[in-house]
Design a protein around this motif. Sequence first.
Motif, mmCIF file in Angstrom:
data_model
loop_
_atom_site.group_PDB
_atom_site.id
_atom_site.type_symbol
_atom_site.label_atom_id
_atom_site.label_comp_id
_atom_site.label_asym_id
_atom_site.label_seq_id
_atom_site.Cartn_x
_atom_site.Cartn_y
_atom_site.Cartn_z
ATOM 1 N N SER A 23 15.307 2.609 0.132
ATOM 2 C CA SER A 23 14.978 3.415 -1.046
ATOM 3 C C SER A 23 14.489 2.524 -2.191
ATOM 4 O O SER A 23 15.208 1.623 -2.627
ATOM 5 C CB SER A 23 16.211 4.194 -1.508
ATOM 6 O OG SER A 23 16.028 4.706 -2.813
ATOM 7 N N CYS A 46 24.788 4.258 -5.756
ATOM 8 C CA CYS A 46 23.831 3.285 -5.248
ATOM 9 C C CYS A 46 24.054 3.108 -3.748
ATOM 10 O O CYS A 46 24.943 3.723 -3.153
ATOM 11 C CB CYS A 46 23.940 1.957 -5.985
ATOM 12 S SG CYS A 46 25.610 1.300 -6.128
ATOM 13 N N SER A 50 21.700 4.567 -12.496
ATOM 14 C CA SER A 50 21.398 5.718 -11.639
ATOM 15 C C SER A 50 21.524 7.045 -12.385
ATOM 16 O O SER A 50 21.025 8.068 -11.921
ATOM 17 C CB SER A 50 22.331 5.724 -10.427
ATOM 18 O OG SER A 50 23.668 5.967 -10.816
ATOM 19 N N ARG A 60 14.204 3.166 -5.365
ATOM 20 C CA ARG A 60 15.071 3.318 -6.533
ATOM 21 C C ARG A 60 16.338 2.493 -6.380
ATOM 22 O O ARG A 60 16.728 1.744 -7.277
ATOM 23 C CB ARG A 60 15.433 4.795 -6.721
ATOM 24 C CG ARG A 60 16.301 5.074 -7.943
ATOM 25 C CD ARG A 60 16.796 6.509 -7.950
ATOM 26 N NE ARG A 60 17.782 6.738 -6.907
ATOM 27 C CZ ARG A 60 19.091 6.490 -7.050
ATOM 28 N NH1 ARG A 60 19.544 6.016 -8.186
ATOM 29 N NH2 ARG A 60 19.932 6.721 -6.067
ATOM 30 N N GLU A 61 16.973 2.600 -5.232
ATOM 31 C CA GLU A 61 18.228 1.878 -4.999
ATOM 32 C C GLU A 61 17.983 0.385 -4.823
ATOM 33 O O GLU A 61 18.829 -0.439 -5.195
ATOM 34 C CB GLU A 61 18.934 2.471 -3.782
ATOM 35 C CG GLU A 61 19.449 3.877 -4.040
ATOM 36 C CD GLU A 61 19.855 4.605 -2.778
ATOM 37 O OE1 GLU A 61 20.752 5.451 -2.854
ATOM 38 O OE2 GLU A 61 19.271 4.338 -1.709
ATOM 39 N N LEU A 111 17.066 5.300 -13.912
ATOM 40 C CA LEU A 111 16.792 5.333 -12.471
ATOM 41 C C LEU A 111 17.622 6.440 -11.833
ATOM 42 O O LEU A 111 18.431 6.206 -10.934
ATOM 43 C CB LEU A 111 17.120 3.967 -11.834
ATOM 44 C CG LEU A 111 16.165 2.823 -12.198
ATOM 45 C CD1 LEU A 111 16.721 1.486 -11.734
ATOM 46 C CD2 LEU A 111 14.790 3.053 -11.593
ATOM 47 N N LYS A 112 17.393 7.654 -12.303
ATOM 48 C CA LYS A 112 18.184 8.788 -11.853
ATOM 49 C C LYS A 112 17.962 9.069 -10.367
ATOM 50 O O LYS A 112 16.873 8.885 -9.842
ATOM 51 C CB LYS A 112 17.836 10.034 -12.662
ATOM 52 C CG LYS A 112 18.346 10.004 -14.090
ATOM 53 C CD LYS A 112 18.026 11.303 -14.792
ATOM 54 C CE LYS A 112 18.543 11.287 -16.225
ATOM 55 N NZ LYS A 112 18.238 12.554 -16.924
ATOM 56 N N GLY A 113 19.019 9.560 -9.724
ATOM 57 C CA GLY A 113 18.916 9.930 -8.320
ATOM 58 C C GLY A 113 20.265 9.863 -7.638
ATOM 59 O O GLY A 113 21.208 9.246 -8.145
ATOM 60 N N TRP A 162 10.401 -4.196 -15.378
ATOM 61 C CA TRP A 162 11.707 -4.319 -14.740
ATOM 62 C C TRP A 162 12.235 -5.745 -14.832
ATOM 63 O O TRP A 162 13.451 -5.961 -14.903
ATOM 64 C CB TRP A 162 11.633 -3.869 -13.288
ATOM 65 C CG TRP A 162 11.301 -2.420 -13.138
ATOM 66 C CD1 TRP A 162 10.224 -1.881 -12.503
ATOM 67 C CD2 TRP A 162 12.058 -1.305 -13.645
ATOM 68 N NE1 TRP A 162 10.245 -0.511 -12.585
ATOM 69 C CE2 TRP A 162 11.362 -0.130 -13.276
ATOM 70 C CE3 TRP A 162 13.234 -1.181 -14.369
ATOM 71 C CZ2 TRP A 162 11.817 1.144 -13.604
ATOM 72 C CZ3 TRP A 162 13.691 0.081 -14.713
ATOM 73 C CH2 TRP A 162 12.983 1.230 -14.332
ATOM 74 N N ILE A 203 17.784 -0.964 -8.344
ATOM 75 C CA ILE A 203 19.123 -1.086 -8.935
ATOM 76 C C ILE A 203 19.817 -2.347 -8.420
ATOM 77 O O ILE A 203 20.422 -3.106 -9.189
ATOM 78 C CB ILE A 203 19.968 0.162 -8.624
ATOM 79 C CG1 ILE A 203 19.437 1.383 -9.381
ATOM 80 C CG2 ILE A 203 21.437 -0.070 -8.986
ATOM 81 C CD1 ILE A 203 20.143 2.675 -9.031
ATOM 82 N N THR A 263 9.551 -7.124 -7.485
ATOM 83 C CA THR A 263 9.283 -5.819 -8.111
ATOM 84 C C THR A 263 7.813 -5.638 -8.451
ATOM 85 O O THR A 263 7.322 -4.496 -8.514
ATOM 86 C CB THR A 263 10.107 -5.643 -9.397
ATOM 87 O OG1 THR A 263 9.724 -6.646 -10.357
ATOM 88 C CG2 THR A 263 11.595 -5.778 -9.100
#
Length: 462
Positions: free
Chosen positions: A202, A175, A269, A204-205, A273-275, A436, A208, A431
């Motif tokens: 980001s 993250c 992650s 995505r981050e 929420l892959k990456g 979420w 998270i 969000t």
Amino acid sequence: MNLKEDINIKVVLEKTKLFRNKNNKNVRDTIVSTIYKTAEDITRKTVTKDTERMLSEQKIDDIVTSKKTGIPIMILLLAVIFWLTIQGANYPSQLIAKFLFWIEAKIGLFFIYIQVPLWLNNLLVLGVYRTFAWVVSVMLPPMAIFFPIFTLLEDSGYLPRICFNLDHVFKKACCHGKQALTMCMGFGCNACGVIACRIIESPRERLIAIITNNFVPCNGRFPALIALSMVFVGVSFSSTTSSIIAALMVVVLVLIGIGMTLLTSYALSKTILKGMPSSFTLELPPYRKPQVGRVLYTSIIDRTMFVLGRAIIVAVPAGAITYILGNVIIGDISILAHVANFLNPFAKAIGLDGFILIAFILGFPANEIVLPILLMAYLSKGSMLQFESISQLREILLNNGWTYLTLINTMLFSLLHFPCATTIWTIKKETGSTKWTILAILMPTVIAIIICFFTTQIYRIF
């Protein structure tokens, strides 16, 4: 000066071409380091530096950002801040509570004078107004101390050093390093921590960081955590020693919360929420003398009053609901007791009891009212109460079957359970997603239940 002569454009362009090479994992770092090296060359030729000041700041940074001393200093500073908040908030909280409850008595007499029906009088005074009084008296003093101290650290330039110390840890959790800052904001209020996630570029981050911000205890959970820690540990010591022990126990809980933040961030992650973590260049600004006016405005107006206002909006209706549940009798007991009895088997499986669970459920609008609701339920009173002393609170809890397991699991559940209504409202706004927001509610609740279940099984085995 002709900048074209000083910037080696050819070098930058050559590095830019490396983006096409998929096998080169250090492309971004190489480009950034090249740009900064060029910027340093320009700065060296054009800027006059105060060498003595830079050397003194470098000496400080060698200590506060060291791998050996950086994190211990952070933990010690956190303990000192908590101790100052605990010690400093006690007396103002008592004064505000006395003043607000003096007003409560006057409002009650006024309603009697104008012949308001007794049921409506009690609902408005003992339900709605008393909830308002608890939230203000409990939340305002700690926030008025914590937020200015936090803003002082921010304004002086120390917070970026915290981010620097924790950056590699958050990178290992896949993250963003800036999540360290948003996590710190969550200590004051998780809603503020969620809003602070805007600094993460980001999506995505940022998501998270928003979902996991709840794992650091907010200002609303501190009073209950502190009181409970003093009940079974600090009751035999002097007032000052008790506050130190309580602060240390809260620090331990904070470290557990940080660990859970890292674990869940890593899990998210690697699953939904892959990456990979995005790189960013962290600049350590020079130490500055804090601007008192800015610190006061930012901490009191932008943070304290904003958070307090939101908490009051969602907590006041909860006071009315709690009063109704505690005063409507079905059979020989109230609705509140009926619900607690229904929840009791499940609660016992995770080391709690039905009254504790119903207190957390009714405390959903604001964590500050969880402990008063619990005492009201235990003592079968029709309005929220507050303990007059730690010894009295200890006696009430022991008389209702509390053990060290109940204490530990109640504190863990308070640390890890679902966010308050204010935070959820903020998550939905930030969000823009119901999905979420629901995940941000369910994930910490499930984790809290699982951890309490395992601690219960371990306790019963040994």
